[in-house]
Scaffold this active site. Structure first.
Site, PDB file in Angstrom:
ATOM      1  N   TYR A 132     -53.645  24.247  -6.136  1.00 13.35           N
ATOM      2  CA  TYR A 132     -52.897  23.872  -7.331  1.00 13.35           C
ATOM      3  C   TYR A 132     -53.393  22.489  -7.689  1.00 13.35           C
ATOM      4  O   TYR A 132     -53.480  21.631  -6.807  1.00 13.35           O
ATOM      5  CB  TYR A 132     -51.398  23.788  -7.031  1.00 13.35           C
ATOM      6  CG  TYR A 132     -50.661  25.098  -7.018  1.00 13.35           C
ATOM      7  CD1 TYR A 132     -50.725  25.969  -8.096  1.00 13.35           C
ATOM      8  CD2 TYR A 132     -49.859  25.447  -5.943  1.00 13.35           C
ATOM      9  CE1 TYR A 132     -50.020  27.163  -8.088  1.00 13.35           C
ATOM     10  CE2 TYR A 132     -49.154  26.635  -5.925  1.00 13.35           C
ATOM     11  CZ  TYR A 132     -49.232  27.492  -6.999  1.00 13.35           C
ATOM     12  OH  TYR A 132     -48.531  28.665  -6.987  1.00 13.35           O
ATOM     13  N   ASP A 160     -52.309  30.177 -13.460  1.00 12.92           N
ATOM     14  CA  ASP A 160     -51.202  30.791 -14.211  1.00 12.92           C
ATOM     15  C   ASP A 160     -49.864  30.099 -13.975  1.00 12.92           C
ATOM     16  O   ASP A 160     -48.815  30.672 -14.220  1.00 12.92           O
ATOM     17  CB  ASP A 160     -51.094  32.291 -13.870  1.00 12.92           C
ATOM     18  CG  ASP A 160     -50.799  32.539 -12.393  1.00 12.92           C
ATOM     19  OD1 ASP A 160     -50.583  31.564 -11.641  1.00 12.92           O
ATOM     20  OD2 ASP A 160     -50.802  33.723 -11.985  1.00 12.92           O
ATOM     21  N   HIS A 244     -49.545  36.844 -10.476  1.00 16.80           N
ATOM     22  CA  HIS A 244     -48.808  36.074  -9.468  1.00 16.80           C
ATOM     23  C   HIS A 244     -47.701  36.950  -8.845  1.00 16.80           C
ATOM     24  O   HIS A 244     -46.604  36.484  -8.542  1.00 16.80           O
ATOM     25  CB  HIS A 244     -48.196  34.832 -10.132  1.00 16.80           C
ATOM     26  CG  HIS A 244     -48.186  33.582  -9.298  1.00 16.80           C
ATOM     27  ND1 HIS A 244     -48.950  32.474  -9.579  1.00 16.80           N
ATOM     28  CD2 HIS A 244     -47.486  33.256  -8.194  1.00 16.80           C
ATOM     29  CE1 HIS A 244     -48.701  31.519  -8.691  1.00 16.80           C
ATOM     30  NE2 HIS A 244     -47.822  31.973  -7.829  1.00 16.80           N
TER      31      HIS A 244
HETATM   32  C1  FNR Z   1     -47.025  33.753  -3.969  1.00 14.80           C
HETATM   33  N1  FNR Z   1     -48.172  33.621  -4.747  1.00 14.80           N
HETATM   34  C2  FNR Z   1     -48.843  32.418  -4.782  1.00 14.80           C
HETATM   35  N2  FNR Z   1     -49.993  32.298  -5.489  1.00 14.80           N
HETATM   36  C3  FNR Z   1     -50.658  31.117  -5.530  1.00 14.80           C
HETATM   37  O1  FNR Z   1     -51.697  31.049  -6.180  1.00 14.80           O
HETATM   38  N3  FNR Z   1     -50.201  30.045  -4.831  1.00 14.80           N
HETATM   39  C4  FNR Z   1     -49.065  30.085  -4.087  1.00 14.80           C
HETATM   40  O2  FNR Z   1     -48.675  29.094  -3.456  1.00 14.80           O
HETATM   41  C5  FNR Z   1     -48.324  31.303  -4.080  1.00 14.80           C
HETATM   42  N4  FNR Z   1     -47.160  31.416  -3.370  1.00 14.80           N
HETATM   43  C6  FNR Z   1     -46.510  32.624  -3.302  1.00 14.80           C
HETATM   44  C7  FNR Z   1     -45.374  32.746  -2.507  1.00 14.80           C
HETATM   45  C8  FNR Z   1     -44.754  33.988  -2.376  1.00 14.80           C
HETATM   46  C9  FNR Z   1     -43.527  34.116  -1.528  1.00 14.80           C
HETATM   47  C10 FNR Z   1     -45.277  35.121  -3.034  1.00 14.80           C
HETATM   48  C11 FNR Z   1     -44.648  36.486  -2.882  1.00 14.80           C
HETATM   49  C12 FNR Z   1     -46.395  34.998  -3.819  1.00 14.80           C
HETATM   50  C13 FNR Z   1     -48.749  34.798  -5.445  1.00 14.80           C
HETATM   51  C14 FNR Z   1     -49.688  35.569  -4.522  1.00 14.80           C
HETATM   52  O3  FNR Z   1     -50.848  34.840  -4.249  1.00 14.80           O
HETATM   53  C15 FNR Z   1     -50.128  36.887  -5.150  1.00 14.80           C
HETATM   54  O4  FNR Z   1     -50.646  36.650  -6.435  1.00 14.80           O
HETATM   55  C16 FNR Z   1     -49.020  37.942  -5.235  1.00 14.80           C
HETATM   56  O5  FNR Z   1     -48.125  37.834  -4.167  1.00 14.80           O
HETATM   57  C17 FNR Z   1     -49.640  39.335  -5.257  1.00 14.80           C
HETATM   58  O6  FNR Z   1     -48.687  40.306  -5.469  1.00 14.80           O
HETATM   59  P1  FNR Z   1     -48.013  41.189  -4.285  1.00 14.80           P
HETATM   60  O7  FNR Z   1     -49.100  41.664  -3.370  1.00 14.80           O
HETATM   61  O8  FNR Z   1     -47.034  40.265  -3.602  1.00 14.80           O
HETATM   62  O9  FNR Z   1     -47.352  42.271  -5.056  1.00 14.80           O
END
Ligand code: FNR
Length: 345
Positions: A132, A160, A244
């Site tokens: 990030y 995003d 996400h």
């Molecule tokens: C995320 N995701 C996420 N993405 C990212 O770029 N940085 C982050 O810190 C996080 N943190 C995060 C925490 C939690 C609890 C979740 C569930 C998700 C999004 C993650 O990388 C991913 O895009 C999605 O979780 C994919 O979808 P599914 O497999 O959970 O359906």
């Protein structure tokens, strides 16, 4: 094996829920607002049907492929997510070990509990770092330098989240839990701005990032052909088609529905990945058929961690890879190279 032994990723979800504090459960499963996109990520996979070929020699199935040139055992990566340390004391180090044993890549989140140095030391396999951007460039740069020094093979820039999504399901309960601090962010120069509610990124930041590191850059969170074409024009090595996990803007397209236009716009210039709702080996097959090099999984990794720590993550990965091998056999595509657009209707 007991009768309750999990057979699939949905079983892991059901087993994980009662093991988690309700606030933790809500934060992890939550999507933005009405969770329409969370549901749509699944429905869109279910709508796609497979065109199987018969009379093919499928006595040997090989799920091995390459991601950014590195060999991996299966086209499955671990998506970046927080909260590993809430579910298992070793946190992201446990996940990295399980990923390495499975021969796949883990994407470590920049907000990890354990430091990227600790995760890299625990990892037996390749590691990517999710970034990030901070409002202060020196903080972002320090994170990039640490990722390089720790041996990370790529930077996944999340694009995003200029503001963090509002997850109604967890807004009321998230303060009921004492969340651990991010040990990784503690190792950065202190923030000069008191507070930020997201990570605004523009194309100028993408150019800045490409100028300060030689690591390949992937943009995570692209959903349109317009942005995919710009990503290619800015020379990034990869795109993660992602909403996400439905956690940012509710109502956006399911990732698998956005994949074809992104592949058409940028697939000749960079590698295209996908995440969001991948729960079955057939989902992996469908994503690859539509042009993804590999998929990422988010929440199922956290369910595995909650149920059985690193062994649970290993089992989640093994179940998905075995389901993929099974789907490849029954669709007459014995290698990853055999999976093309003709696999789906
Ligand atoms: C995320 N995701 C996420 N993405 C990212 O770029 N940085 C982050 O810190 C996080 N943190 C995060 C925490 C939690 C609890 C979740 C569930 C998700 C999004 C993650 O990388 C991913 O895009 C999605 O979780 C994919 O979808 P599914 O497999 O959970 O359906």
């Amino acid at each position: 094996m007991t009768a309750a032994a999990p057979l699939n990723l949905f079983d892991y979800e059901a087993l994980a829920q009662p093991l988690m504090h309700p606030a933790v459960w809500d934060v992890i499963v939550a999507g933005a607002a009405d969770e329409i996109t969370v549901a749509e990520n699944r429905r869109a996979f279910d709508r796609l049907t497979i065109r199987p070929r018969m009379l093919v020699d499928v006595s040997a199935i090989d799920t091995a492929t390459r991601v950014l040139g590195a060999p991996v055992a299966a086209p499955i990566l671990i998506a970046p997510s927080g909260y590993h340390a809430v579910l298992c004391p070793e946190g992201e180090c446990a996940t990295a070990q399980a990923a390495g044993r499975a021969g796949i890549v883990m994407t470590a989140p920049s907000g990890s509990h354990r430091t990227i140095e600790d995760i890299a030391a625990a990892a037996i396999g390749p590691l990517w770092l999710q970034l990030y951007l901070f409002p202060e460039r020196e903080r972002s740069l320090a994170m990039v330098r640490r990722a390089e020094a720790a041996g990370c093979l790529a930077i996944v820039l999340t694009v995003d989240a200029p503001r963090f999504g509002r997850k109604d399901r967890s807004l009321r309960s998230e303060n009921d839990f004492d969340w651990p601090e991010s040990g990784n962010l503690a190792g950065l120069p202190p923030p000069t701005l008191p507070w930020f509610r997201g990570a605004p990124v523009t194309w100028a930041d993408v150019d800045w990032l490409s100028g300060v590191t030689r690591l390949p850059i992937l943009l995570k969170g692209i959903l349109t052909a317009e942005d995919a074409a710009l990503a290619a024009a800015h020379g990034v090595e990869g795109i993660v088609v992602s909403n996400h996990g439905g956690r940012q803007l509710d109502g956006v397209t399911a990732s698998i529905d956005a994949l074809p236009e992104v592949v058409a716009a940028a697939g000749d210039h960079c590698e295209i990945y996908l995440d969001g709702g991948v729960r079955r080996g057939t989902d992996v097959l469908k994503a690859l058929a539509l042009g993804a090099r590999a998929v990422m999984i988010g929440r199922p990794v956290l369910w595995g961690l909650a149920v059985a720590g690193p062994a649970g993550v290993a089992d989640v990965l093994a179940i998905l890879a075995n389901e993929l091998a099974f789907a490849m056999a029954l669709s007459g595509r014995p290698t990853i190279a055999d999976i093309d657009r003709t696999v789906v209707r």
